[in-house]
Each structure stands twice: as C-alpha cells, then as structure tokens.
Design a protein around this motif. Structure first.
Motif, PDB file in Angstrom:
ATOM      1  N   ALA A 106       0.835  -1.205   0.000  1.00 28.48           N
ATOM      2  CA  ALA A 106       0.000   0.000   0.000  1.00 28.48           C
ATOM      3  C   ALA A 106       0.871   1.256   0.000  1.00 28.48           C
ATOM      4  N   ARG A 107       1.975   1.223   0.747  1.00 24.85           N
ATOM      5  CA  ARG A 107       2.889   2.363   0.773  1.00 24.85           C
ATOM      6  C   ARG A 107       3.467   2.629  -0.613  1.00 24.85           C
ATOM      7  N   THR A 109       2.247   1.754  -3.499  1.00 20.81           N
ATOM      8  CA  THR A 109       1.190   2.241  -4.387  1.00 20.81           C
ATOM      9  C   THR A 109       0.927   3.716  -4.143  1.00 20.81           C
ATOM     10  N   ALA A 110       0.879   4.090  -2.867  1.00 17.56           N
ATOM     11  CA  ALA A 110       0.621   5.490  -2.526  1.00 17.56           C
ATOM     12  C   ALA A 110       1.725   6.390  -3.066  1.00 17.56           C
ATOM     13  N   ILE A 113       1.397   6.714  -6.775  1.00 17.60           N
ATOM     14  CA  ILE A 113       0.293   7.612  -7.129  1.00 17.60           C
ATOM     15  C   ILE A 113       0.714   9.064  -6.959  1.00 17.60           C
TER      16      ILE A 113
END
Lengths: 170, 154
Positions: A106-107, A109-110, A113
């Motif tokens: 998730a990190r 991906t963030a 982004i």
C-alpha cells in the motif's frame, strides 16, 4: 473586526488570520510543489505578501478569495522559475509518515500515485490532492481554485481517471 | 443506464450525487462488471492518497511567519540596468556637447570613469551587465562626440 485590525497593523490579529487560513494555503502550495519544505516556505511568502498588501486590500472580494489568489500566483511564479531553471523536484516520500499499520504494498502504491499526480497539470493535481490528500470539501476546493464546483468535480474525476489508467498500464 | 462515466463514479465515491443518481449508479454497478472494476480502480486511487499524512500548518510556522512580517522590507540593493544605461548616456551626452572634440573626448573619458565607479561596485551579480554597459559606452560615446564635433565646425 479581525481583518480591520490586521489592516491597521495589528500583528496579533494577523497571526489569527494566518492560523485560520494556514492549512488551506499550505495545502494549495503543497499540491503545486509536492514538497513540504517548499510548500511551507511558499506559504510564508504568501502571508508576508498579504501582510504587506493588506493596507491596499480594498475588500472588493472576500479576504480568503484575495489570499488564495495570492497563493495561486505565488505557486505559478515558483513553477515558472523552476521551469526556466530546472532542478530535480523532490517529491516528498510521505510513506514514511503513514500509519505503521499500512503494509508495504500500500505504501508503494501510494508513493507511485504521488509521482503520477506530479505528472498531471497543476489544476488537476491541485484538485485531486486537495480532495484526497488534504481532505478538503468540493466547496473549499472551488473557493481556492476560484472555479465552479462542477469544474472541481470534473478535475477530480479526470485526475483520478488519469492516475488509474497510468497505474493499469505500468 | 449506459456505462457510468468516470465523473459519475468519482462523484459516487465522494457522495456528491443526488440520492436518485446515487441509487441509479449503485444499481448499475451491481450489474455491470466493467463499471464495477473501473469503480474499484478509482476507489483505490482515492484511498491510497488518503492513507498518506496531510500537510498541516503548525503554530511554529505561524510564529516564523509573524517574525518575518516584523522584519522591514529588504531595500533594493541594485539599480536597474535600464537606469544605469540612462545615467551613462545622459552623462555622456552632456560630455559630448563640449565645444571642442578634444574637450569632448576628455569629458567622455571622465564620464566613463565616473560611470565605472558607479557601476562596478554593484557586485558580481550585476558584473556582466555592467561590463556590457561600459563597453557600449566606450564605443558609442566617441562616435557621438565625433558627430557632434563635426556638426559644430560646419
């Protein structure tokens, strides 16, 4: 009353205004610069310009409208200076400050982004970061960008769509 | 309903649709795998940004800002290049109006020296511009003096 006192040179009154609008101005500056240090410095510059320009503020528009306009112009000036003297833009790695409960995927991906947001045009980038990163409402974003709410909806949707498509393709 | 647009899906995510529109989109998503997939992609983008910490303005930043406001504005340390050029030309024009051409040349030399003394101390940042002004002065001033001197003799 607060504004009138600030216009008369009352720094305590101006400090209250700085506290009141600081979050929104730094949000706008961060959405433009993608760098916390630059955003804070730029925000200080905006408030300094506001302090010096207050005696000339006629009150034709709301103080917030005038302030956000100063902020947008400062961001535009900064990006133009950066364009003529290219330097590596340090997009903050904000994942380190994210909650420890968030997993590594998730990190990553963030962060990815955030990098993709950096490739968007400034109006789109501002809209989506002000909404999803800074948590502002559509009305607040419309006031800061000085555009109708419909434009904000369109910008946010276009930004998310562009990022989602780019993620799918990568 | 045909496929939901990205704008409809984005507004759906943010609760910006009317109750009727929201119900319509929700019903469509339940029956359209393509739109449901696209919806999930857009949700992921929004949700991924929301896990990051927002940038916040701090009381310390306010204090630093007020401290800056208390400082007097920085005085302009450099004269603009335009003003320099105008000064240089004005001084040289006055010198070039001398009645003899030797006197004009001497006046120009004195003016050029005076201009250099005014111009050069402005520091390295203006150094290149100052040198160009001085060079232009050195070339144009004698020409101006010669022209005026010849005109005076006729």
């Amino acid at each position: 009353m607060l504004l009138a006192r600030a216009r008369n040179g009352d720094q305590h009154a101006f400090a209250v205004l700085v506290e009141r609008y600081g979050d929104m101005v730094v949000s706008l500056c961060f959405a433009s610069t993608l760098n916390t240090a630059d955003a804070e410095e730029l925000t200080q510059d905006v408030f300094l310009a506001a302090w010096r320009g207050l005696p000339h503020f006629r009150g034709d528009a709301a103080f917030s409208t005038w302030l956000f306009r100063l902020a947008r112009n400062a961001c535009i000036d900064r990006s133009r200076r950066n364009a003529t003297r290219p330097r590596s833009v340090a997009i903050d790695d904000m994942t380190g400050a994210a909650s420890p409960a968030i997993d590594d995927a998730a990190r990553l991906t963030a962060q990815r982004i955030m990098q993709l947001a950096g490739t968007l045009s400034v109006p789109l980038r501002e809209a989506v970061l002000l909404r999803d990163l800074q948590g502002l409402s559509y009305e607040e974003i419309a006031a800061m960008q000085e555009v109708p709410i419909g434009t904000v909806r369109s910008r946010i949707a276009t930004a998310r769509s562009s990022i989602a498509t780019a993620l799918d393709e990568s | 309903m045909s496929h939901a647009s990205d704008q409809q899906l984005s507004m759906f995510i943010d609760g910006e649709l009317s109750a009727t529109s929201r119900a319509t989109v929700a019903a469509h998503l339940a029956g359209c795998p393509a739109c449901a997939e696209r919806h999930e992609r857009l949700v992921d983008v929004a949700a991924s940004l929301r896990i990051l910490p927002a940038v916040r303005w701090t009381p310390a930043a306010t204090a630093a800002t007020i401290e800056r406001c208390q400082q007097p504005p920085v005085a302009a340390g450099r004269v603009s290049r335009g003003v320099l050029a105008a000064l240089a030309l004005a001084v040289l024009a006055a010198a070039a109006l001398s009645t003899t051409w030797l006197s004009a040349l001497l006046s120009i030399a004195r003016s050029a020296a005076a201009t250099a003394l005014v111009v050069l101390p402005l520091g390295p940042a203006g150094g290149a511009a100052n040198l160009w002004i001085l060079l232009a002065t050195a070339i144009l001033a004698p020409l101006a003096a010669l022209t005026l001197a010849r005109g005076h003799r006729r």
